[in-house]
Design a protein around this motif. Structure first.
Motif, PDB file in Angstrom:
ATOM      1  N   ASN A  82      13.345  20.120 -10.171  1.00 39.84           N
ATOM      2  CA  ASN A  82      12.002  20.704 -10.264  1.00 39.84           C
ATOM      3  C   ASN A  82      10.982  19.734 -10.853  1.00 39.84           C
ATOM      4  O   ASN A  82       9.815  20.084 -11.006  1.00 39.84           O
ATOM      5  N   ALA A  83      11.436  18.535 -11.219  1.00 39.35           N
ATOM      6  CA  ALA A  83      10.552  17.581 -11.905  1.00 39.35           C
ATOM      7  C   ALA A  83       9.980  16.580 -10.913  1.00 39.35           C
ATOM      8  O   ALA A  83      10.724  15.912 -10.178  1.00 39.35           O
ATOM      9  N   LEU A  84       8.654  16.452 -10.881  1.00 36.83           N
ATOM     10  CA  LEU A  84       7.976  15.470 -10.039  1.00 36.83           C
ATOM     11  C   LEU A  84       7.794  14.199 -10.863  1.00 36.83           C
ATOM     12  O   LEU A  84       6.908  14.108 -11.700  1.00 36.83           O
ATOM     13  N   ARG A  85       8.671  13.218 -10.644  1.00 37.21           N
ATOM     14  CA  ARG A  85       8.670  11.991 -11.452  1.00 37.21           C
ATOM     15  C   ARG A  85       7.581  11.011 -11.034  1.00 37.21           C
ATOM     16  O   ARG A  85       7.073  10.257 -11.858  1.00 37.21           O
ATOM     17  N   VAL A  86       7.259  11.001  -9.755  1.00 34.59           N
ATOM     18  CA  VAL A  86       6.149  10.198  -9.242  1.00 34.59           C
ATOM     19  C   VAL A  86       5.277  11.129  -8.417  1.00 34.59           C
ATOM     20  O   VAL A  86       5.769  11.806  -7.514  1.00 34.59           O
ATOM     21  N   ALA A  87       3.976  11.176  -8.747  1.00 35.95           N
ATOM     22  CA  ALA A  87       3.104  12.206  -8.182  1.00 35.95           C
ATOM     23  C   ALA A  87       1.911  11.608  -7.447  1.00 35.95           C
ATOM     24  O   ALA A  87       1.008  11.055  -8.079  1.00 35.95           O
ATOM     25  N   HIS A  88       1.947  11.668  -6.110  1.00 33.78           N
ATOM     26  CA  HIS A  88       0.782  11.359  -5.262  1.00 33.78           C
ATOM     27  C   HIS A  88       0.185   9.986  -5.601  1.00 33.78           C
ATOM     28  O   HIS A  88      -1.017   9.855  -5.852  1.00 33.78           O
ATOM     29  N   LEU A  89       1.026   8.974  -5.595  1.00 31.92           N
ATOM     30  CA  LEU A  89       0.634   7.633  -6.037  1.00 31.92           C
ATOM     31  C   LEU A  89       0.028   6.839  -4.886  1.00 31.92           C
ATOM     32  O   LEU A  89       0.637   6.707  -3.819  1.00 31.92           O
ATOM     33  N   ASP A  90      -1.184   6.331  -5.097  1.00 28.54           N
ATOM     34  CA  ASP A  90      -1.853   5.459  -4.123  1.00 28.54           C
ATOM     35  C   ASP A  90      -2.022   4.084  -4.752  1.00 28.54           C
ATOM     36  O   ASP A  90      -2.964   3.861  -5.532  1.00 28.54           O
ATOM     37  N   ALA A 137      -1.475 -10.608 -15.890  1.00 29.84           N
ATOM     38  CA  ALA A 137      -1.962 -10.004 -14.644  1.00 29.84           C
ATOM     39  C   ALA A 137      -3.442 -10.263 -14.402  1.00 29.84           C
ATOM     40  O   ALA A 137      -4.210 -10.537 -15.327  1.00 29.84           O
ATOM     41  N   ASP A 138      -3.840 -10.162 -13.131  1.00 27.44           N
ATOM     42  CA  ASP A 138      -5.270 -10.137 -12.801  1.00 27.44           C
ATOM     43  C   ASP A 138      -5.665  -8.788 -12.202  1.00 27.44           C
ATOM     44  O   ASP A 138      -6.845  -8.471 -12.119  1.00 27.44           O
ATOM     45  N   HIS A 139      -4.676  -7.985 -11.787  1.00 25.55           N
ATOM     46  CA  HIS A 139      -4.909  -6.606 -11.349  1.00 25.55           C
ATOM     47  C   HIS A 139      -3.937  -5.694 -12.099  1.00 25.55           C
ATOM     48  O   HIS A 139      -2.819  -6.103 -12.410  1.00 25.55           O
ATOM     49  N   VAL A 140      -4.381  -4.476 -12.363  1.00 24.17           N
ATOM     50  CA  VAL A 140      -3.597  -3.570 -13.205  1.00 24.17           C
ATOM     51  C   VAL A 140      -3.600  -2.164 -12.613  1.00 24.17           C
ATOM     52  O   VAL A 140      -4.630  -1.685 -12.141  1.00 24.17           O
ATOM     53  N   ALA A 141      -2.425  -1.519 -12.672  1.00 25.59           N
ATOM     54  CA  ALA A 141      -2.322  -0.080 -12.417  1.00 25.59           C
ATOM     55  C   ALA A 141      -1.634   0.537 -13.628  1.00 25.59           C
ATOM     56  O   ALA A 141      -0.684  -0.040 -14.170  1.00 25.59           O
ATOM     57  N   ILE A 142      -2.117   1.686 -14.065  1.00 28.84           N
ATOM     58  CA  ILE A 142      -1.527   2.382 -15.211  1.00 28.84           C
ATOM     59  C   ILE A 142      -1.116   3.780 -14.758  1.00 28.84           C
ATOM     60  O   ILE A 142      -1.921   4.494 -14.151  1.00 28.84           O
ATOM     61  N   ILE A 143       0.140   4.149 -15.038  1.00 29.80           N
ATOM     62  CA  ILE A 143       0.583   5.494 -14.694  1.00 29.80           C
ATOM     63  C   ILE A 143       1.002   6.245 -15.950  1.00 29.80           C
ATOM     64  O   ILE A 143       1.438   5.652 -16.932  1.00 29.80           O
ATOM     65  N   ARG A 144       0.837   7.554 -15.885  1.00 30.97           N
ATOM     66  CA  ARG A 144       1.229   8.445 -16.973  1.00 30.97           C
ATOM     67  C   ARG A 144       1.920   9.640 -16.348  1.00 30.97           C
ATOM     68  O   ARG A 144       1.349  10.316 -15.488  1.00 30.97           O
ATOM     69  N   GLU A 145       3.158   9.873 -16.746  1.00 33.80           N
ATOM     70  CA  GLU A 145       3.945  10.993 -16.211  1.00 33.80           C
ATOM     71  C   GLU A 145       3.909  11.008 -14.678  1.00 33.80           C
ATOM     72  O   GLU A 145       3.728  12.040 -14.045  1.00 33.80           O
ATOM     73  N   GLY A 146       4.044   9.816 -14.104  1.00 34.64           N
ATOM     74  CA  GLY A 146       4.112   9.693 -12.653  1.00 34.64           C
ATOM     75  C   GLY A 146       2.792   9.684 -11.931  1.00 34.64           C
ATOM     76  O   GLY A 146       2.759   9.496 -10.708  1.00 34.64           O
ATOM     77  N   GLU A 147       1.673   9.878 -12.642  1.00 35.46           N
ATOM     78  CA  GLU A 147       0.357   9.929 -12.005  1.00 35.46           C
ATOM     79  C   GLU A 147      -0.436   8.656 -12.303  1.00 35.46           C
ATOM     80  O   GLU A 147      -0.401   8.137 -13.421  1.00 35.46           O
ATOM     81  N   GLU A 158       0.851  -1.184   0.000  1.00 35.16           N
ATOM     82  CA  GLU A 158       0.000   0.000   0.000  1.00 35.16           C
ATOM     83  C   GLU A 158       0.885   1.231   0.000  1.00 35.16           C
ATOM     84  O   GLU A 158       1.825   1.323   0.795  1.00 35.16           O
ATOM     85  N   THR A 159       0.592   2.160  -0.882  1.00 37.43           N
ATOM     86  CA  THR A 159       1.278   3.451  -0.839  1.00 37.43           C
ATOM     87  C   THR A 159       0.225   4.546  -0.706  1.00 37.43           C
ATOM     88  O   THR A 159      -0.894   4.401  -1.203  1.00 37.43           O
ATOM     89  N   HIS A 160       0.602   5.614  -0.040  1.00 38.15           N
ATOM     90  CA  HIS A 160      -0.314   6.746   0.121  1.00 38.15           C
ATOM     91  C   HIS A 160       0.423   8.032  -0.197  1.00 38.15           C
ATOM     92  O   HIS A 160       1.452   8.343   0.423  1.00 38.15           O
ATOM     93  N   ASP A 161      -0.074   8.742  -1.217  1.00 35.40           N
ATOM     94  CA  ASP A 161       0.463  10.052  -1.577  1.00 35.40           C
ATOM     95  C   ASP A 161       1.969   9.990  -1.856  1.00 35.40           C
ATOM     96  O   ASP A 161       2.716  10.892  -1.510  1.00 35.40           O
ATOM     97  N   LEU A 162       2.398   8.900  -2.514  1.00 35.12           N
ATOM     98  CA  LEU A 162       3.825   8.678  -2.751  1.00 35.12           C
ATOM     99  C   LEU A 162       4.335   9.605  -3.851  1.00 35.12           C
ATOM    100  O   LEU A 162       3.773   9.654  -4.947  1.00 35.12           O
TER     101      LEU A 162
END
Length: 303
Positions: free
Chosen positions: A15-23, A199-209, A5-9
């Motif tokens: 100045n670049a936010l590579r990973v943004a508020h990832l839950d 996979a049976d569960h999926v998460a998709i990120i774009r530009e860290g979000e 589990e991650t919260h607001d990672l």
């Protein structure tokens, strides 16, 4: 139970936010596909999960424990990983490489032979790794990750550079791990077709979000059925359909309509014929997973 589990990672470089508020929520016993275009922040996220990169902000819980300096090593004893590319000593054999890892991890020596059989390298254990093919090196890296029979296995692009046979072999192996050993597997990729078959569960990120997180079945459910109509004069046909309050839009030479009952579709084709409009083609379509992936990732993905 969620094994990760991650919260607001967040992770910021300059100045670049590579990973943004990832839950993220990774269910126990799942094969969890972590998808995104190259450069979306997948490897950075996985490194933060393993404590290899310090988050700028946010919390991480792995195996029910908060990942911090106090308990990182205790947590990682139950985690196996293969990040980016396998590390090895080329002048040593596959078995000798695994013996080094086995000694460092303090696991039984018998595990070496067992994991070599699992990854189908038992016939090559006496061969120097410098002479291994790329696929064999990937499997050796996976064997090293499996040595302690971890509860959680994290794999970063494990099929990169493999030929079709190697990809199929790696895919089958990954899919078998939860049932055979009770492992949870997190596997990252920029290829939707690969994750779709693993996979049976999926998460998709774009530009860290995070732009999607759910079951693979839910992702398939986003593909919408529709009708595609092509006539001898689409402009006139569109006006006729609007008269009958049938919503439609033109797309690449077709009129896109919602799914209609057979009876209503037949009535419309008869109506178009009565207006001297020929129906060239009427077909049912469904948006592909690739289309959905491209929409979610802003058409920046490699398929």
């Amino acid at each position: 139970m969620n094994i990760i589990e991650t919260h607001d990672l967040c992770k910021q470089y300059g100045n670049a936010l590579r990973v943004a508020h990832l839950d993220l929520n990774v269910p126990e016993g799942s094969v969890y596909g972590f998808l995104g275009p190259n450069g979306a922040g997948k490897s950075t996220t996985l490194k933060m999960l393993l404590g290899l990169v310090r988050p700028t902000a946010g919390d991480i819980r792995v195996l029910g424990k908060k990942m911090d300096g106090g308990n990182r090593l205790a947590v990682l004893r139950q985690v196996g990983s293969l990040i980016e590319s396998p590390s090895y000593y080329g002048h040593l054999t596959g078995e000798e490489n695994l013996r080094i890892v086995q000694t460092l991890r303090g696991v039984p020596e018998k595990n070496i032979r067992e994991v070599l059989q699992i990854v189908r390298l038992d016939g090559q254990r006496g061969k120097r790794v410098a002479h291994y093919s790329l696929g064999m090196k990937q499997r050796l890296g996976l064997a090293a990750a499996l040595l302690g029979y971890p509860k959680l296995l994290i794999l970063d692009e494990p099929t990169n550079g493999l030929d079709p046979a190697g990809i199929q072999e790696m895919r089958e192996l990954i899919c078998s791990l939860p049932e055979r050993f009770g492992m949870t597997v997190v596997v990252s990729s920029h290829l939707l077709s690969e994750i779709d078959q693993m996979a049976d569960h999926v998460a998709i990120i774009r530009e860290g979000e995070l732009v999607f997180q759910d079951t693979l079945e839910a992702l398939h459910g986003r593909s919408r059925h529709h009708l595609a109509l092509r006539t001898t004069n689409n402009a006139v046909a569109r006006a006729v359909l609007q008269e009958k309050s049938v919503p439609c839009q033109e797309e690449e030479g077709y009129l896109i309509l919602p799914i209609l009952s057979d009876e209503i579709a037949a009535q419309l084709t008869r109506l178009l014929g009565s207006r001297n409009l020929g129906v060239i083609r009427l077909e049912e379509r469904q948006k592909s997973l690739e289309d959905i992936f491209l929409e979610l990732t802003g058409k920046a993905a490699s398929l």
